[in-house]
Design a protein around this motif. Structure first.
Motif, PDB file in Angstrom:
ATOM      1  N   GLY A 370       0.803  -1.216   0.000  1.00  0.00           N
ATOM      2  CA  GLY A 370       0.000   0.000   0.000  1.00  0.00           C
ATOM      3  C   GLY A 370       0.833   1.261   0.000  1.00  0.00           C
ATOM      4  N   SER A 371       2.115   1.147  -0.363  1.00  0.00           N
ATOM      5  CA  SER A 371       3.023   2.294  -0.315  1.00  0.00           C
ATOM      6  C   SER A 371       4.163   2.087  -1.307  1.00  0.00           C
ATOM      7  CB  SER A 371       3.591   2.472   1.100  1.00  0.00           C
ATOM      8  OG  SER A 371       4.653   3.396   1.128  1.00  0.00           O
ATOM      9  N   TYR A 372       4.755   3.216  -1.749  1.00  0.00           N
ATOM     10  CA  TYR A 372       5.937   3.178  -2.611  1.00  0.00           C
ATOM     11  C   TYR A 372       7.233   3.314  -1.815  1.00  0.00           C
ATOM     12  CZ  TYR A 372       3.020   3.796  -6.813  1.00  0.00           C
ATOM     13  OH  TYR A 372       2.113   3.635  -7.832  1.00  0.00           O
ATOM     14  N   ASP A 373       7.169   3.344  -0.494  1.00  0.00           N
ATOM     15  CA  ASP A 373       8.343   3.665   0.326  1.00  0.00           C
ATOM     16  C   ASP A 373       9.520   2.725   0.077  1.00  0.00           C
ATOM     17  OD1 ASP A 373       6.924   5.731   1.391  1.00  0.00           O
ATOM     18  OD2 ASP A 373       6.548   4.782   3.333  1.00  0.00           O
ATOM     19  N   VAL A 374       9.261   1.423  -0.011  1.00  0.00           N
ATOM     20  CA  VAL A 374      10.354   0.463  -0.181  1.00  0.00           C
ATOM     21  C   VAL A 374      11.115   0.730  -1.471  1.00  0.00           C
ATOM     22  CG1 VAL A 374      10.927  -1.981  -0.477  1.00  0.00           C
ATOM     23  CG2 VAL A 374       9.175  -1.304   1.165  1.00  0.00           C
ATOM     24  N   VAL A 375      10.389   1.054  -2.531  1.00  0.00           N
ATOM     25  CA  VAL A 375      11.050   1.273  -3.823  1.00  0.00           C
ATOM     26  C   VAL A 375      11.839   2.580  -3.813  1.00  0.00           C
ATOM     27  CG1 VAL A 375      10.720   1.202  -6.319  1.00  0.00           C
ATOM     28  CG2 VAL A 375       9.070   0.081  -4.834  1.00  0.00           C
ATOM     29  N   TRP A 376      11.323   3.601  -3.135  1.00  0.00           N
ATOM     30  CA  TRP A 376      12.085   4.846  -3.011  1.00  0.00           C
ATOM     31  C   TRP A 376      13.439   4.597  -2.322  1.00  0.00           C
ATOM     32  CZ3 TRP A 376      11.175   8.741  -5.923  1.00  0.00           C
ATOM     33  CH2 TRP A 376       9.885   9.181  -6.217  1.00  0.00           C
ATOM     34  N   TRP A 377      13.426   3.849  -1.225  1.00  0.00           N
ATOM     35  CA  TRP A 377      14.683   3.596  -0.510  1.00  0.00           C
ATOM     36  C   TRP A 377      15.600   2.675  -1.296  1.00  0.00           C
ATOM     37  CZ3 TRP A 377      16.434   6.614   3.031  1.00  0.00           C
ATOM     38  CH2 TRP A 377      15.550   7.352   3.824  1.00  0.00           C
ATOM     39  N   LEU A 378      15.033   1.766  -2.049  1.00  0.00           N
ATOM     40  CA  LEU A 378      15.852   0.922  -2.924  1.00  0.00           C
ATOM     41  C   LEU A 378      16.531   1.758  -3.993  1.00  0.00           C
ATOM     42  CD1 LEU A 378      16.784  -1.928  -3.659  1.00  0.00           C
ATOM     43  CD2 LEU A 378      14.651  -2.216  -4.961  1.00  0.00           C
ATOM     44  N   SER A 379      15.838   2.760  -4.530  1.00  0.00           N
ATOM     45  CA  SER A 379      16.424   3.664  -5.522  1.00  0.00           C
ATOM     46  C   SER A 379      17.615   4.417  -4.951  1.00  0.00           C
ATOM     47  CB  SER A 379      15.368   4.651  -6.018  1.00  0.00           C
ATOM     48  OG  SER A 379      14.313   4.004  -6.690  1.00  0.00           O
ATOM     49  N   ILE A 380      17.513   4.811  -3.702  1.00  0.00           N
ATOM     50  CA  ILE A 380      18.612   5.529  -3.047  1.00  0.00           C
ATOM     51  C   ILE A 380      19.834   4.625  -2.903  1.00  0.00           C
ATOM     52  CG2 ILE A 380      19.345   6.607  -0.888  1.00  0.00           C
ATOM     53  CD1 ILE A 380      16.349   7.468  -0.553  1.00  0.00           C
ATOM     54  N   ALA A 381      19.618   3.389  -2.410  1.00  0.00           N
ATOM     55  CA  ALA A 381      20.731   2.459  -2.234  1.00  0.00           C
ATOM     56  C   ALA A 381      21.414   2.147  -3.562  1.00  0.00           C
ATOM     57  CB  ALA A 381      20.226   1.170  -1.582  1.00  0.00           C
ATOM     58  N   LEU A 382      20.619   1.964  -4.611  1.00  0.00           N
ATOM     59  CA  LEU A 382      21.198   1.683  -5.928  1.00  0.00           C
ATOM     60  C   LEU A 382      21.986   2.884  -6.464  1.00  0.00           C
ATOM     61  CD1 LEU A 382      18.247  -0.247  -7.612  1.00  0.00           C
ATOM     62  CD2 LEU A 382      20.448  -1.194  -6.896  1.00  0.00           C
TER      63      LEU A 382
END
Length: 404
Positions: A370-382
């Motif tokens: 129900g959120s995009y938060d995980v993908v945002w943080w994955l983008s940062i790590a990448l």
């Protein structure tokens, strides 16, 4: 490395840049607005976000897989023939996207057909012609001009596409865009090379070129960085409108944000191409990925307002496709221009694998959490990973044994 001659009598640098820029403007401009079709299509068809996201993920993957093949054909037989096929496939894919009511055929049109079309109508094919036409010392600048054209296409096409959806409906908008895609066919004649093979230096077979490139550490690192680029930009491009809507911001904010991304990308890609003439390109790439990670971190940790969205869009827009000119210029600098479209296609395949994961995981993880938060943080790590990966890249021409 090898001495370059003009690609063909009467085929000037200005002509190639103009026609190539217009082609990239159309091809990239149309695709950048696909995120605006997510809400109306899934509402009318009764699909989930993952269904739409998966089709666009397949589009990016098909684009990447077909890229090396399109590059090989362009290097061997001429870019203009590949561009004609790309324009026709683009129009057909948009029409199929409009008429189908089944997820499988929607994926065939929006995913496979348009993805293959983009492989034959965007950067790798155009850069091959530019690499054979422009002198080595001006390649980075020329690549920046072509990339800026793609950014201009986004800036221009975003408001046009939202206006079309609101005034003629989402299906009617797709039909009109299909007609626009057909303009690629006549424009392709402006980059017609009369004898591609005659403009290479010492002959190198496709197999030799592939073994050399994939065995070279710097090529592998460039591919890794481009993977991250694809993940970030396609996730943001497709899911940002829905992310903003989920947080109570209207369609006008999404439209303005994507327009700002396109506008500032014009300046960013041109600046990256120009700076690549004077600065080490691998350090330039490392800086771009690092700044992306910083920009995304600030965006998702600050309160979300229209102003914060517009500031983020301007910053990320400046960094959006600024990786394209230096990445392709490094490939040309290392390996020469003989197989540039093909090698650029393989680098772009890595980009599109990242794009596939970015757009698909955006929908998949949203439906799960129900959120995009995980993908945002994955983008940062990448982004941090790509910053580190580009630091050891070597830009010098590869040493090849001289023939006896």
């Amino acid at each position: 490395m090898n001495t370059r001659r003009p690609a063909a009598p009467g085929l000037s640098v200005q002509q190639v840049l103009l026609c190539g820029a217009l082609i990239v403007t159309l091809s990239m401009g149309i695709r950048h607005g696909f995120g605006f079709w997510l809400q109306p299509i899934i509402t009318e068809r009764g699909w989930t976000r993952e269904t739409f996201s998966f089709a666009l993920a397949i589009q990016n993957l098909a684009w990447g897989v077909a890229g090396p093949i399109a590059g090989m054909l362009a290097d061997r037989f001429g870019a203009w023939k590949v561009l004609i096929g790309g324009g026709l496939a683009y129009a057909l894919g948009l029409v199929l996207m409009a008429v189908t009511s089944h997820p499988l055929t929607f994926t065939l049109g929006a995913g496979v057909l348009i993805g293959v079309a983009q492989s034959g109508s965007t950067y790798a094919v155009i850069y091959g012609v530019l690499g054979r036409t422009v002198s080595p010392e001006k390649r980075s600048w020329a690549f920046g001009v072509a990339a800026a054209a793609g950014s201009f296409g986004q800036f221009v096409m975003i408001p046009i596409e939202t206006w079309l959806i609101s005034h003629v409906g989402w299906q009617g908008a797709l039909y009109l865009l299909a007609g626009a895609a057909l303009m690629i066919v006549p424009l392709s004649l402006g980059v017609r090379e009369r004898n591609v093979a005659a403009f290479s230096g010492a002959h190198q077979s496709i197999g030799q070129a592939l073994r050399e490139a994939f065995g070279y550490r710097s090529f592998q690192l460039l591919m890794l960085g481009y993977f991250v680029c694809g993940f970030q930009v396609v996730f943001i491009g497709v899911h940002l409108p829905s992310y903003l809507k989920d947080n109570g911001l209207g369609i006008e904010v999404s439209t303005g944000a994507l327009m700002l991304i396109g506008l500032f990308n014009i300046f960013g890609t041109y600046a990256a191409g120009s700076l690549g003439q004077r600065l080490p390109k691998h350090l330039l790439l490392s800086g771009i990925y690092g700044l992306r990670a910083v920009a995304i971190t600030i965006f998702i940790t600050m309160p979300l307002t229209p102003i914060s969205v517009y500031v983020f869009a301007a910053v990320i827009g400046f960094l959006w496709l600024s990786t394209v000119p230096p990445t392709n210029a490094v490939v040309a600098q290392i390996f020469g221009a003989q197989h540039l479209s093909m090698l650029g296609g393989f680098v772009f395949l890595s980009h599109q694998v990242g794009s596939f994961l970015g757009v698909w995981l955006g929908g998949k993880l949203y439906d799960a959490t129900g959120s995009y938060d995980v993908v945002w943080w994955l983008s940062i790590a990448l982004g941090v990973m790509a910053m580190l990966a580009n630091l050891p890249v070597k830009e010098t021409a590869i040493a090849r044994p001289q023939p006896a």
